[in-house]
Scaffold this motif. Structure first.
Motif, PDB file in Angstrom:
ATOM      1  N   PHE A 196      40.611  50.288  45.035  1.00  0.00           N
ATOM      2  CA  PHE A 196      41.737  51.182  45.338  1.00  0.00           C
ATOM      3  C   PHE A 196      42.364  50.790  46.683  1.00  0.00           C
ATOM      4  O   PHE A 196      43.586  50.756  46.814  1.00  0.00           O
ATOM      5  CB  PHE A 196      41.269  52.638  45.373  1.00  0.00           C
ATOM      6  N   ARG A 198      42.383  47.909  48.238  1.00  0.00           N
ATOM      7  CA  ARG A 198      43.155  46.664  48.147  1.00  0.00           C
ATOM      8  C   ARG A 198      44.454  46.890  47.397  1.00  0.00           C
ATOM      9  O   ARG A 198      45.486  46.281  47.706  1.00  0.00           O
ATOM     10  CB  ARG A 198      42.308  45.583  47.494  1.00  0.00           C
ATOM     11  N   ALA A 199      44.416  47.765  46.396  1.00  0.00           N
ATOM     12  CA  ALA A 199      45.652  48.102  45.678  1.00  0.00           C
ATOM     13  C   ALA A 199      46.642  48.765  46.631  1.00  0.00           C
ATOM     14  O   ALA A 199      47.835  48.461  46.613  1.00  0.00           O
ATOM     15  CB  ALA A 199      45.341  49.020  44.497  1.00  0.00           C
ATOM     16  N   LYS A 201      46.830  48.318  49.802  1.00  0.00           N
ATOM     17  CA  LYS A 201      47.339  47.276  50.704  1.00  0.00           C
ATOM     18  C   LYS A 201      48.451  46.467  50.030  1.00  0.00           C
ATOM     19  O   LYS A 201      49.484  46.197  50.633  1.00  0.00           O
ATOM     20  CB  LYS A 201      46.200  46.330  51.109  1.00  0.00           C
ATOM     21  N   ASP A 202      48.224  46.103  48.765  1.00  0.00           N
ATOM     22  CA  ASP A 202      49.154  45.190  48.090  1.00  0.00           C
ATOM     23  C   ASP A 202      50.441  45.860  47.651  1.00  0.00           C
ATOM     24  O   ASP A 202      51.517  45.278  47.782  1.00  0.00           O
ATOM     25  CB  ASP A 202      48.481  44.566  46.865  1.00  0.00           C
ATOM     26  N   ASP A 203      50.353  47.045  47.060  1.00  0.00           N
ATOM     27  CA  ASP A 203      51.562  47.690  46.538  1.00  0.00           C
ATOM     28  C   ASP A 203      51.319  49.181  46.316  1.00  0.00           C
ATOM     29  O   ASP A 203      50.625  49.575  45.381  1.00  0.00           O
ATOM     30  CB  ASP A 203      51.993  47.026  45.223  1.00  0.00           C
ATOM     31  N   ALA A 205      53.376  51.704  45.440  1.00  0.00           N
ATOM     32  CA  ALA A 205      53.946  52.352  44.250  1.00  0.00           C
ATOM     33  C   ALA A 205      53.132  52.002  43.006  1.00  0.00           C
ATOM     34  O   ALA A 205      52.874  52.867  42.160  1.00  0.00           O
ATOM     35  CB  ALA A 205      55.401  51.936  44.070  1.00  0.00           C
ATOM     36  N   ALA A 206      52.724  50.742  42.898  1.00  0.00           N
ATOM     37  CA  ALA A 206      51.921  50.341  41.740  1.00  0.00           C
ATOM     38  C   ALA A 206      50.569  51.050  41.767  1.00  0.00           C
ATOM     39  O   ALA A 206      50.064  51.488  40.733  1.00  0.00           O
ATOM     40  CB  ALA A 206      51.731  48.827  41.722  1.00  0.00           C
ATOM     41  N   ALA A 207      49.981  51.178  42.961  1.00  0.00           N
ATOM     42  CA  ALA A 207      48.691  51.865  43.081  1.00  0.00           C
ATOM     43  C   ALA A 207      48.821  53.313  42.613  1.00  0.00           C
ATOM     44  O   ALA A 207      48.006  53.800  41.831  1.00  0.00           O
ATOM     45  CB  ALA A 207      48.191  51.807  44.527  1.00  0.00           C
ATOM     46  N   ARG A 208      49.883  53.989  43.062  1.00  0.00           N
ATOM     47  CA  ARG A 208      50.106  55.380  42.650  1.00  0.00           C
ATOM     48  C   ARG A 208      50.229  55.496  41.133  1.00  0.00           C
ATOM     49  O   ARG A 208      49.694  56.411  40.526  1.00  0.00           O
ATOM     50  CB  ARG A 208      51.394  55.910  43.288  1.00  0.00           C
ATOM     51  N   SER A 209      50.936  54.532  40.531  1.00  0.00           N
ATOM     52  CA  SER A 209      51.161  54.606  39.079  1.00  0.00           C
ATOM     53  C   SER A 209      49.857  54.464  38.304  1.00  0.00           C
ATOM     54  O   SER A 209      49.805  54.761  37.120  1.00  0.00           O
ATOM     55  CB  SER A 209      52.158  53.528  38.647  1.00  0.00           C
TER      56      SER A 209
ATOM     57  N   PHE B  86      57.042  48.476  35.979  1.00  0.00           N
ATOM     58  CA  PHE B  86      58.154  48.551  36.928  1.00  0.00           C
ATOM     59  C   PHE B  86      59.244  47.537  36.564  1.00  0.00           C
ATOM     60  O   PHE B  86      58.956  46.454  36.066  1.00  0.00           O
ATOM     61  CB  PHE B  86      57.655  48.274  38.344  1.00  0.00           C
ATOM     62  N   PHE B  92      49.366  43.206  42.160  1.00  0.00           N
ATOM     63  CA  PHE B  92      48.558  43.160  43.380  1.00  0.00           C
ATOM     64  C   PHE B  92      48.248  41.691  43.651  1.00  0.00           C
ATOM     65  O   PHE B  92      47.338  41.115  43.063  1.00  0.00           O
ATOM     66  CB  PHE B  92      47.274  43.976  43.207  1.00  0.00           C
ATOM     67  N   MET B  95      44.840  39.866  44.473  1.00  0.00           N
ATOM     68  CA  MET B  95      43.739  39.983  43.507  1.00  0.00           C
ATOM     69  C   MET B  95      43.975  39.069  42.311  1.00  0.00           C
ATOM     70  O   MET B  95      45.094  38.674  42.017  1.00  0.00           O
ATOM     71  CB  MET B  95      43.648  41.424  42.999  1.00  0.00           C
TER      72      MET B  95
END
Lengths: 333, 242
Positions: A196, A198-199, A201-203, A205-209, B86, B92, B95
């Motif tokens: 979670f 790392r998600a 950190k990376d993005d 909005a994508a993590a929330r989705s 999206f 990510f 990864m």
């Protein structure tokens, strides 16, 4: 099919763990090959910073939240364990965990307002909070203000974590610390939280989705990172035998905690240790050879080295070894 | 068609003085593939993000599986079973493909062995098995779209929102993408697809909702949609600037 799926990732994590054990054994044997007391001291300091920077890396590297105020957690750990020992006679063996706990709580509190900010504003806010704390500590009589506290020495003792004549015990204390924080980072890498973070950190909005709560993730990472830093602060206090706001809360310390991870490879298991192994000796030697009084030439040498490393290896020193080179090459796109 | 899986009523959303959505309402039955179409600026993206919980509507209700979800946020929507992709792909990038999909799988799995097993299944389903251990940033654009779908499927959604997944693909890639969408529906997952290129979508969908200038123009079966004079006008008007 499931077995094949498990293959690479599990194998990679097992390989990291074995490598960790090998490195631990090598570092445990290191003092027997190094007779020089100065060099031994240098190694102790390097191990301490490897642990501290790994602690920073948990928040900065894995969760992507760049803190420039980690000296605050270091100082809280150092002062808590020192005050518990000098005022109440509680052993630093316990005091360091009290200091760690308090530092972790402080990191959580700092995160409450600051993680409402995004991107670089978090870094700036932590920097300002760290500097404010250093100023307050320098004027706070209860903790002896700017004069600092000398830790009384009652003889060599593991129970009090006190050693003045021998440096070997501290080699193993700092090695155990660095190894512990490394292991915590290893555990995080393979855990739900680690994925979670790392998600996040990376993005975001994508993590929330995918159902990842951003704010609690950051707070949890900050608390663990702060606690790990606080334990290091307590160990430093025992090693040096004296603490004051200048040596435990200064902004330059926050930078020194962050740099090994950044130079070594941010968000990697081995970056902090590699970075510390290069930066701490260079920093100490440049002070010793050029003198800190000589108009800051030591800092110029140090700065030039960091620039050279950053230019030659933007992905960090780990990329020399092709350890998780894929992970090192991230976050800049 | 019984109780719909998703029911939208009176949704309105403005950004400043621009009304992105005005009083939108429609329902989606379980197991359906619904197309949300309209020219650029029709309000598709805004509505899509409202359903996904990423933005809150100014007014209106959204019922998903019997629960009111308007304004509850993207995280809560994901937990209730709404997955999404999206328009501009968000992978990510630090990864691998497997790790990306594991993030999604961890929504329902506590232990990493379970998340890994789930991720492996979905990766195979989406045809990414050969790319499982490569870094996500090294994937081609169509592979990245598949990765997003795999990641969303790993959360075990009941409703999947696909944002322009066919846009920019070659005809062969688009064919493969359409097969994947049908396979997903065959698993019992309801799908809403947003596209502004109507032609690619029509053979795939059961029903379409057409938006224009923030309002619902009409809804119906694909065959009715293409014949409708207002749709033709909206699209030609958009294309020729009339």
């Amino acid at each position: 099919m499931a077995g094949a799926v498990r293959g690479t990732l599990v194998a990679r994590r097992r390989r990291e763990l074995w490598l960790g054990i090998v490195v631990l054994v090598v570092l445990a044997a290191l003092p027997f090959g190094v007779g020089n007391a100065y060099l031994r001291g240098l190694i102790v300091l390097t191990l301490l910073y490897a642990g501290l920077s790994q602690a920073w890396n948990i928040l900065g590297g894995y969760c992507g939240q760049i803190s420039l105020g980690h000296a605050l957690y270091f100082g809280i750990g150092a002062y808590t364990s020192t005050l518990l020992f000098t005022r109440l006679g509680i052993s630093p063996l316990l005091g360091m965990f009290a200091g760690g706990g308090l530092a972790g709580f402080a990191a959580f509190l700092v995160g409450l307002p600051c993680f409402r900010l995004s991107g670089h504003y978090y870094a700036i806010a932590t920097l300002v909070i760290g500097m404010m704390a250093a100023l307050l500590a320098a004027n706070w009589d209860f903790i002896n203000a700017a004069q600092g506290i000398t830790i009384p020495f009652h003889g060599e003792s593991w129970a009090n974590l006190a050693f003045r004549t021998a440096i070997l015990p501290f080699h193993y204390v700092m090695l155990a610390y660095a190894a512990l924080i490394w292991f915590v980072a290893w555990l995080i890498e393979g855990s739900r939280w680690g994925f979670f973070w790392r998600a996040v950190k990376d993005d975001v909005a994508a993590a929330r989705s995918l159902g990842v709560s951003i704010y609690p993730s950051k707070l949890a990472a900050a608390a663990i990172s702060g606690a790990a830093t606080g334990i290091g602060g307590a160990l430093y206090a025992q090693y040096i035998g004296f603490i004051d706001p200048d040596s435990t809360l200064d902004l330059s310390l926050s930078v020194l905690i962050a740099l090994p991870a950044v130079v070594g490879g941010i968000g990697t298991l081995w970056g902090p240790l590699l970075g510390a192994a290069v930066l701490i000796p260079v920093q100490q030697l440049s002070v010793a050879w050029l003198g800190s009084a000589a108009g800051g030439i030591d800092l110029m040498v140090y700065g030039a080295l960091i620039m050279a490393l950053a230019l030659a290896r933007p992905e960090g020193l780990v990329s020399f070894f092709h350890i998780r080179a894929s992970r090192g090459a991230t976050g800049h796109g | 068609m019984g109780e719909p899986l998703l029911e939208i009523r009176g949704i309105s959303k403005s950004f400043g003085s621009v009304a992105a959505n005005v009083d939108i309402g429609f329902a989606v039955a379980a197991g359906e593939i619904l197309g949300l179409i309209g020219p650029n600026g029709a309000g598709k993206s805004s509505l899509f993000n409202i359903i996904a919980g990423e933005i809150a509507p100014d007014r209106g209700e959204i019922r998903f599986a019997g629960q009111e979800i308007a304004g509850i946020g993207a995280v809560a929507c994901a937990r209730l079973g709404i997955g999404r992709t999206f328009q501009v792909v968000r992978s990510f990038d630090s990864m691998t493909v497997l790790e990306n999909v594991m993030v999604g799988a961890f929504l329902r799995a506590r232990r990493s062995a379970a998340a890994m097993a789930r991720a492996g299944e979905v990766i195979e389903f989406c045809g990414l098995t050969t790319r499982r251990d490569v870094p996500a940033h090294s994937l081609s654009p169509p592979e990245k779209r598949r990765l997003e779908i795999a990641r969303a499927l790993a959360t075990r959604p009941r409703l999947l929102l696909l944002d322009e997944m066919l846009t920019g693909l070659t005809p062969t890639e688009a064919q493969a993408g359409m097969r994947l969408v049908r396979d997903i529906r065959a698993q019992g997952i309801t799908i809403i697809m947003v596209e502004h290129v109507m032609e690619v979508l029509l053979p795939l969908i059961d029903r379409a909702v057409v938006l224009n200038l923030g309002r619902k123009l009409l809804e119906g079966a694909p065959a009715e949609i293409v014949r409708h004079p207002e749709v033709i006008r909206a699209y030609l008007g958009d294309r020729y600037g009339g």
